[in-house]
Scaffold this active site. Structure first.
Site, short mmCIF file in Angstrom:
data_model
loop_
_atom_site.label_atom_id
_atom_site.label_comp_id
_atom_site.label_asym_id
_atom_site.label_seq_id
_atom_site.Cartn_x
_atom_site.Cartn_y
_atom_site.Cartn_z
N PHE A 51 1.27 -1.39 -0.21
CA PHE A 51 0.03 0.03 -0.13
C PHE A 51 0.76 1.37 0.23
CE2 PHE A 51 -3.30 2.70 1.86
CZ PHE A 51 -4.26 2.40 1.26
N ASP B 133 2.43 -5.82 7.86
CA ASP B 133 1.29 -5.01 8.16
C ASP B 133 0.04 -5.98 7.59
OD1 ASP B 133 -1.20 -4.19 7.06
OD2 ASP B 133 0.17 -2.14 6.52
N TYR C 222 -10.46 -1.42 10.86
CA TYR C 222 -12.30 -0.49 10.26
C TYR C 222 -12.11 -0.85 8.90
CZ TYR C 222 -9.29 2.27 7.65
OH TYR C 222 -7.74 2.85 6.76
N LYS C 223 -11.67 -2.98 8.52
CA LYS C 223 -11.74 -3.08 7.27
C LYS C 223 -12.34 -5.00 7.93
CE LYS C 223 -7.43 -1.36 4.91
NZ LYS C 223 -6.45 -0.63 4.90
N ARG D 233 -12.78 -6.31 -6.93
CA ARG D 233 -11.43 -6.81 -5.01
C ARG D 233 -13.27 -7.41 -4.54
NH1 ARG D 233 -7.76 -3.73 -1.03
NH2 ARG D 233 -9.64 -2.52 -1.86
C1 LIG Z 1 -5.73 0.95 4.80
C2 LIG Z 1 -4.67 0.78 4.58
C3 LIG Z 1 -3.68 1.75 5.37
C4 LIG Z 1 -4.56 2.66 5.54
O1 LIG Z 1 -3.48 2.98 7.05
P1 LIG Z 1 -4.73 4.89 7.47
O2 LIG Z 1 -3.44 5.18 8.34
O3 LIG Z 1 -5.72 4.12 8.25
O4 LIG Z 1 -5.17 5.72 6.76
C5 LIG Z 1 -2.70 1.86 5.03
N1 LIG Z 1 -1.89 0.54 4.63
C6 LIG Z 1 -2.10 -0.64 4.13
C7 LIG Z 1 -1.99 -1.83 3.87
C8 LIG Z 1 -4.10 -0.56 4.18
O5 LIG Z 1 -4.69 -1.72 4.06
#
Ligand SMILES: *Cc1c(COP(=O)(O)O)cnc(C)c1O
Length: 424
Positions: free
Chosen positions: A128, A209, A234-235, A384
């Site tokens: 990401f 992560d 939150y996912k 997805r």
């Molecule tokens: C959703 C997600 C984020 C988002 O991070 P926030 O700090 O909550 O905005 C970061 N890295 C990955 C891999 C994600 O899936």
């Protein structure tokens, strides 16, 4: 070839021991939500916990820190304890605090300690963007040029990362490895245990992560010896938009000074002594920075209760059955429909979503919304689809593939513009 009828999908729902959890979520009539990997739905339990927190604030004011139910002062640690089974760690190795990207900053600021020849961070080229930005800025803060010191292992096929390539890149110039457990686009699940073993054999620290894996896939972070991890609540964990995030630090690192320290990381029994010498908590709690975000944390009290009841192993088994079923139905469509599966097929190499590829992915996603189906689009060609074990049904999977078929049969996608939306 499996039975492709709607009746068969319904029979799978009848035999599903987790089916009862669906009622605890707010599902909108006429819609099929296939985006729980991006933003999980609200449960009645999460709602009740949030309302309870508001009421505590309303009635207790500052007394809520010790008098709230539960006391706000211990909420971050309490929510950490509620995640022990989800991530396979000891309660004191977990805390719920900060945000995903903030936690990543703090952990890398702590565990990236360039020394001598070891001055580089190793990551992959499919993670990401926020993770890359954080790694780049942590290098810059130490006066190191990311172009030279961020080693980015390339994907061979644009979808997956080879563990062999990652291990081959673990040279004596690498101080830290940071990788996703599940890749956010293709859904590839990396072999965390093997990567951790190989990094440690070379004297390298390794962190992960878990944004796209925690809540969908079981983890055994402590047993695997992972040094640190952060993940999203939150996912798959349904804690609400921007929910306070999860953080793990292996107990062997307790006592290490956090890279970004603040008063909520101070040992709790003396936090209010207000002295300037930092004495961190003997736990992952030391990696908290500031005051607990009560209203972004409270929904998790309800949501995590659901996970404790359902159990991550049962959730994973159902998730695999659902994604298997989804892939089988897509495989059964004639090739002329243009759909292909971009995620790895093996159960031990994929997470909770199917990465469906199509050259018309943008317009197909818009057409799906016309059918009341909420997918998730990733530029340029990935749809997805995440059937979530807690609240989706096999029938919804069937309906989704039926819509994917009709959208091509009737060229429905041609009615939509090709431009992408801002949030996609
Ligand atoms: C959703 C997600 C984020 C988002 O991070 P926030 O700090 O909550 O905005 C970061 N890295 C990955 C891999 C994600 O899936």
């Amino acid at each position: 070839m499996q039975d492709q009828t709607l009746e068969y999908a319904r029979s799978l729902d009848k035999g599903d021991e987790l089916a009862g959890f669906r009622e605890r979520f707010y599902l909108q009539p006429g819609t099929i939500y296939m985006d729980g990997n991006s933003l999980g739905l609200m449960s009645r339990d999460a709602e009740a916990a949030a309302l309870n927190a508001l009421n505590d604030w309303k009635t207790l004011g500052i007394e809520g820190w010790m008098g709230g139910n539960p006391p706000w002062f211990y909420l971050a640690e309490e929510l950490g304890r509620m995640q022990t089974d989800l991530v396979g760690a000891k309660p004191e190795e977990l805390v719920v605090a900060g945000s995903n990207t903030i936690n990543l900053h703090n952990l890398v600021a702590t565990f990236f300690q360039p020394e001598g020849k070891r001055t580089k961070i190793l990551t992959d080229d499919l993670n990401f963007p926020s993770d890359h930005y954080a790694l780049q800025s942590q290098l810059l803060l130490k006066g190191l040029d990311p172009a030279e010191h961020l080693v980015v292992v390339k994907s061979r096929d644009g979808r997956t990362i080879s563990e062999d390539d990652l291990i081959a890149a673990m040279t004596d110039e690498i101080a830290l490895v940071f990788l996703p457990v599940v890749l956010y686009r293709s859904g590839q699940l990396l072999d965390v245990e093997r990567l951790t073993r190989e990094a440690h054999a070379r004297g390298i620290l390794i962190g992960f992560d878990g944004c796209h894996s925690v809540g969908a896939v079981p983890h055994r972070l402590s047993e695997w010896g992972v040094d640190f991890a952060m993940w999203c609540n939150y996912k798959y964990l349904n804690g609400g938009p921007g929910a306070t995030a999860g953080l793990y630090v292996n107990e062997k690192h307790f006592g290490t000074r956090p890279g970004l320290s603040g008063w909520f990381g101070y040992r709790k029994d003396r936090q209010f002594d207000m002295v300037y010498d930092f004495e961190g908590a003997e736990s992952a709690g030391a990696w908290q920075i500031g005051t607990t975000h009560l209203l972004s944390s409270a929904p998790l009290l309800g949501s995590l209760k659901i996970f404790q009841e359902a159990g991550i192993d049962r959730l994973r088994a159902k998730s695999l059955r659902m994604t298997d079923y989804l892939m089988e139905l897509i495989d059964a469509l004639p090739e002329s429909y243009g759909y292909s599966i971009g995620n790895p097929r093996e159960a031990d190499r994929r997470g909770g979503h199917v990465a469906l590829e199509h050259e018309e992915a943008i317009r197909i996603c818009k057409a799906l919304k016309g059918h009341g189906i909420i997918p998730d689009f990733r530029f340029p060609n990935v749809i997805r689809l995440a059937p979530v074990a807690l609240y989706n049904t096999f029938e919804e999977v069937w309906q989704t593939v039926e819509a994917l078929k009709q959208i091509i049969d009737n060229k429905e996608y041609e009615k939509f513009p090709k431009d992408r939306e801002v949030v996609a």
